[in-house]
Design a protein around this motif. Sequence first.
Motif, mmCIF file in Angstrom:
data_model
loop_
_atom_site.group_PDB
_atom_site.id
_atom_site.type_symbol
_atom_site.label_atom_id
_atom_site.label_comp_id
_atom_site.label_asym_id
_atom_site.label_seq_id
_atom_site.Cartn_x
_atom_site.Cartn_y
_atom_site.Cartn_z
ATOM 1 N N ALA A 4 9.167 -75.981 47.391
ATOM 2 C CA ALA A 4 7.823 -76.307 47.799
ATOM 3 C C ALA A 4 6.840 -75.114 47.885
ATOM 4 N N SER A 5 7.377 -74.265 47.976
ATOM 5 C CA SER A 5 6.703 -72.829 48.214
ATOM 6 C C SER A 5 6.260 -72.029 47.040
ATOM 7 N N ILE A 6 6.387 -72.990 46.009
ATOM 8 C CA ILE A 6 5.807 -72.538 44.697
ATOM 9 C C ILE A 6 4.241 -72.079 44.591
ATOM 10 N N ASP A 7 3.813 -70.870 44.101
ATOM 11 C CA ASP A 7 2.358 -70.348 44.352
ATOM 12 C C ASP A 7 1.978 -69.878 42.922
ATOM 13 N N THR A 8 1.186 -70.534 42.212
ATOM 14 C CA THR A 8 0.487 -69.926 41.082
ATOM 15 C C THR A 8 -0.960 -69.726 41.018
ATOM 16 N N ARG A 9 -1.354 -69.817 42.062
ATOM 17 C CA ARG A 9 -2.727 -69.517 42.789
ATOM 18 C C ARG A 9 -3.825 -70.641 42.120
ATOM 19 N N ASN A 10 -2.947 -71.707 42.007
ATOM 20 C CA ASN A 10 -4.028 -72.999 41.629
ATOM 21 C C ASN A 10 -3.188 -74.294 42.193
ATOM 22 N N ALA A 11 -4.065 -74.685 43.383
ATOM 23 C CA ALA A 11 -3.421 -75.649 44.240
ATOM 24 C C ALA A 11 -3.145 -76.979 43.461
ATOM 25 N N GLN A 12 -3.933 -77.460 42.310
ATOM 26 C CA GLN A 12 -3.446 -78.635 41.690
ATOM 27 C C GLN A 12 -2.236 -78.556 40.615
ATOM 28 N N ARG A 13 -2.129 -77.136 40.137
ATOM 29 C CA ARG A 13 -1.148 -77.020 39.283
ATOM 30 C C ARG A 13 0.209 -76.921 40.307
ATOM 31 N N ASP A 14 0.077 -76.303 41.454
ATOM 32 C CA ASP A 14 1.278 -76.237 42.192
ATOM 33 C C ASP A 14 1.793 -77.569 42.742
ATOM 34 N N GLU A 15 0.713 -78.458 43.027
ATOM 35 C CA GLU A 15 1.309 -79.872 43.419
ATOM 36 C C GLU A 15 1.957 -80.332 42.268
ATOM 37 N N HIS A 16 1.383 -80.244 41.002
ATOM 38 C CA HIS A 16 2.194 -80.908 39.809
ATOM 39 C C HIS A 16 3.530 -80.437 39.651
ATOM 40 N N LEU A 17 3.689 -78.996 39.595
ATOM 41 C CA LEU A 17 4.913 -78.305 39.503
ATOM 42 C C LEU A 17 5.807 -78.941 40.667
ATOM 43 N N ARG A 18 5.531 -79.634 41.641
ATOM 44 C CA ARG A 18 6.253 -79.915 42.860
ATOM 45 C C ARG A 18 6.807 -81.165 42.566
ATOM 46 N N THR A 19 6.261 -82.125 41.582
ATOM 47 C CA THR A 19 6.537 -83.516 41.381
ATOM 48 C C THR A 19 7.723 -83.651 40.463
ATOM 49 N N ASN A 20 8.173 -85.024 40.242
ATOM 50 C CA ASN A 20 9.041 -85.251 39.298
ATOM 51 C C ASN A 20 8.922 -84.714 37.717
#
Length: 187
Positions: free
Chosen positions: A63-79
């Motif tokens: 959940a701590s993933i950070d690509t400096r883009n909140a929308q992309r980070d949320e997508h990366l946390r999904t299935n």
Amino acid sequence: MSELTPEMSGEWRFDPAHTRIGFSTRHAMVTKVRGAFNDFDGVIRADVENPSNSSVKLTIKVASIDTRNAQRDEHLRTNDFFDAPNYPEITFRSTHIDQVEDRNYIVNGDLTIRGITKPVSIPIEFVGVERDPAGNLRAGFEGSRRIDRQSFGVKWNTALDSGGVLVSDRILLEFEVSAVKVENDAG
């Protein structure tokens, strides 16, 4: 101090404020996207006289993933990618460490992403050891390793009109570690 000495054997903890556990990959086949994980715990147990007795453990909070883009980070946390709710951690546990040159090692171990464990060998360079202003003994290590995300069940993608894909399957893992020696307070 740039060389390892027997006094450096013992436990070392990753300093999150001065360590980067990151990655990069191609996006749309033309540019790189870089990111990092901001919440992790790493421990090195060093045996300077016999590096093969040394070990490394790393636990990363997905959940701590950070690509400096909140929308992309949320997508990366999904299935579609890491599925953080069901697989909240990425882990690495060394199985064997080989010294290949004076300051260069291969850290062999098991990497687990999305519940899938695969053996990985990571080339690591020992950068050096110094005492910081607070008196802590601090060691630096750097390395990187390319992996295939598909082999860990991270399969989502979108085809591009050109025939390429939106996200490369090849991911470069990047390690810039500052580890602090755990001093023994027993006495």
